[in-house]
Design an enzyme around this catalytic site. Structure first.
Site, PDB file in Angstrom:
ATOM      1  CG  ASN A 269      -7.034  -3.735  -2.278  1.00 29.22           C
ATOM      2  OD1 ASN A 269      -6.694  -4.717  -2.934  1.00 29.22           O
ATOM      3  ND2 ASN A 269      -7.663  -3.850  -1.113  1.00 29.22           N
ATOM      4  CD  GLU A 270      -9.921  -7.358  -3.180  1.00 28.83           C
ATOM      5  OE1 GLU A 270     -10.773  -7.146  -2.285  1.00 28.83           O
ATOM      6  OE2 GLU A 270      -9.320  -8.451  -3.299  1.00 28.83           O
TER       7      GLU A 270
ATOM      8  CD1 TRP B 103      -2.715  -1.107   2.566  1.00 31.82           C
ATOM      9  CD2 TRP B 103      -2.495  -1.959   0.511  1.00 31.82           C
ATOM     10  NE1 TRP B 103      -3.636  -2.128   2.422  1.00 31.82           N
ATOM     11  CE2 TRP B 103      -3.527  -2.664   1.162  1.00 31.82           C
ATOM     12  CE3 TRP B 103      -2.173  -2.322  -0.805  1.00 31.82           C
ATOM     13  CZ2 TRP B 103      -4.239  -3.695   0.556  1.00 31.82           C
ATOM     14  CZ3 TRP B 103      -2.874  -3.360  -1.407  1.00 31.82           C
ATOM     15  CH2 TRP B 103      -3.887  -4.025  -0.742  1.00 31.82           C
TER      16      TRP B 103
ATOM     17  CD  GLU C  98      -5.489  -9.167  -2.755  1.00 33.85           C
ATOM     18  OE1 GLU C  98      -6.291  -9.853  -2.068  1.00 33.85           O
ATOM     19  OE2 GLU C  98      -5.465  -7.923  -2.730  1.00 33.85           O
TER      20      GLU C  98
ATOM     21  CE1 TYR D 150      -7.277 -14.135  -0.541  1.00 31.64           C
ATOM     22  CE2 TYR D 150      -8.265 -12.457  -1.954  1.00 31.64           C
ATOM     23  CZ  TYR D 150      -7.211 -12.906  -1.186  1.00 31.64           C
ATOM     24  OH  TYR D 150      -6.077 -12.152  -1.076  1.00 31.64           O
TER      25      TYR D 150
ATOM     26  CD1 TRP E  89      -3.777 -12.241   2.078  1.00 30.07           C
ATOM     27  CD2 TRP E  89      -3.396 -10.468   0.765  1.00 30.07           C
ATOM     28  NE1 TRP E  89      -4.104 -11.130   2.803  1.00 30.07           N
ATOM     29  CE2 TRP E  89      -3.885 -10.023   2.018  1.00 30.07           C
ATOM     30  CE3 TRP E  89      -3.092  -9.518  -0.213  1.00 30.07           C
ATOM     31  CZ2 TRP E  89      -4.085  -8.674   2.297  1.00 30.07           C
ATOM     32  CZ3 TRP E  89      -3.285  -8.188   0.072  1.00 30.07           C
ATOM     33  CH2 TRP E  89      -3.769  -7.764   1.310  1.00 30.07           C
TER      34      TRP E  89
END
Length: 400
Positions: free
Chosen positions: A202-203, A87, A319, A279, A360
């Site tokens: 991010n996302e 980040w 990720e 995920y 991740w």
């Protein structure tokens, strides 16, 4: 004549000293680039194994803890991990980089300087993300709240993508980061070859417009702005890979629509490569390991094909991980999961179009407060480290 000789010797010495210092400032003499569906480094194909470590700037803000950043870079590099994602934001709240619009904590900025310089020492390229979709570390909600507190009438956090005042705040942050002069290396971020790419968010998600059109307009505006300041570095959106329109919605797990569209969002010409996240333990909570791995392989396959044939841009699997909170977790099941993911990455990388993956996430010892279940401490899990090293060797071999 003797005086001239001394001057010549001094100038030559300074030249070699300068060259030596420059060599330590970045892992390569050139920027990572793209050509068609390939990543290039020094005009040769660039394949890699990489990792996420979002926490680095926050930890480095405490100088007594910077060794943890250095330890992770050192161990990651030894395991062949050559790209790291972290980040470049912390908006409002405690330990903020940006305290309020345009107001920055210099100590935290110097922590980011340290992260960039230490990555270079360990020959790791960085992908730096510029804002979060979520409330962690402020995110788009912090920008909306700042504008609301200044008297701007806003209805939701999705106004981040459309309101002129909020977009102005974000553009100011982009400019501040990209033009930052690193206090350790003396190199502006926009000129630093250690940085592989910028990530817009991010996302990103936009629940108020499931088609993805709102986000596409925002990506176009912000990508153009980034490139106007820094045309040297690569740029990506930060997407998970969800589709928003057309028949491809069927590939979204559980019928999810989050206001992004993998195709239209990435068609913006200033976007250099695509990303996906996955995920399956979260997206398919009732599935067994076989079903989840089957979904993951299909998720990679459809996005790899779309990136190659429609978008004509390379892709990164940015990720993925296996959570220790998952029922039946063991280090052995995580190792098996990683082997499955890595074999799929390698297969598509060998076919062309997939640069690599970023697991991740990697941490150092003694970072329990940052644990989210997905943490990998390389020094404590030799079997997982061996899986990672083996994949690194495979990806490096593809550069030949």
């Amino acid at each position: 004549m003797a005086s001239l000789n001394k001057i010549s010797i001094l100038l030559i010495s300074l030249f070699f000293l300068s060259s030596s210092l420059d060599a330590r400032k970045s892992p390569s003499s050139s920027f990572v680039q793209t050509k068609g569906t390939q990543f290039l480094l020094n005009k040769s194909p660039f394949h890699f194994n990489g990792f996420n470590a979002y926490w680095m700037m926050q930890v480095a803000a405490d100088k007594s803890q910077r060794y943890k950043v250095s330890d992770v870079f050192r161990r990651a590099s030894a395991a062949g991990l050559t790209v790291g994602r972290t980040w470049a934001f912390a908006d409002g709240g405690s330990s903020a980089l940006q305290i309020s619009p345009g107001v920055y904590d210099e100590n935290v900025f110097q922590a980011l300087d340290f992260v960039v310089s230490d990555a270079a020492k360990n020959k790791v390229y960085l992908i730096l993300s510029l804002v979060n979709n979520y409330k962690d570390y402020g995110g788009k909600g912090a920008y909306v709240n700042w504008a609301r507190n200044s008297g701007v009438k806003l209805s939701s956090d999705d106004d981040f993508y459309t309101n002129a005042v909020v977009k102005g705040y974000y553009k100011n942050h982009i400019k501040r980061v990209l033009t930052r002069i690193n206090t350790i290396t003396g190199v502006a971020y926009k000129d630093d070859r250690t940085i592989m790419a910028w990530e817009l968010m991010n996302e990103p998600r936009c629940q108020s417009d499931s088609s993805g059109k709102t986000l596409t307009a925002w990506v176009q505006e912000m990508a153009s702005y980034v490139k106007s300041i820094d045309p040297k570095h690569l740029l990506e959106v930060g997407m998970e890979g969800f589709y928003g329109v057309g028949s491809r919605k069927q590939y979204n797990p559980g019928g999810f629509q989050v206001g992004t569209d993998f195709i239209s969002n990435n068609l913006v010409k200033e976007i250099d490569f695509t990303t996906i996240h996955a995920y399956p333990d979260v997206w398919l909570p009732g599935g067994d390991n076989g079903a989840r791995m089957g979904f993951l392989r299909k998720w990679i396959t459809i996005h790899w094909a779309d990136s190659r044939t429609i978008l004509k841009k390379p892709m990164i699997f940015a990720e993925f991980g296996k959570s220790s909170k998952d029922r039946g977790f063991s280090v052995a099941t995580r190792d098996a999961f990683l082997k499955g993911v890595y074999s799929t990455i390698y297969r598509f990388a060998r076919s062309g179009g997939l640069g690599g993956g970023l697991v991740w996430q990697v941490m150092d010892k003694g970072m329990d407060s940052y644990h989210d279940g997905y943490e990998i401490v390389l020094s404590e899990t030799p079997s997982t480290s061996a899986v990672i090293r083996q994949h690194s060797r495979q990806m490096t071999a593809l550069r030949a």
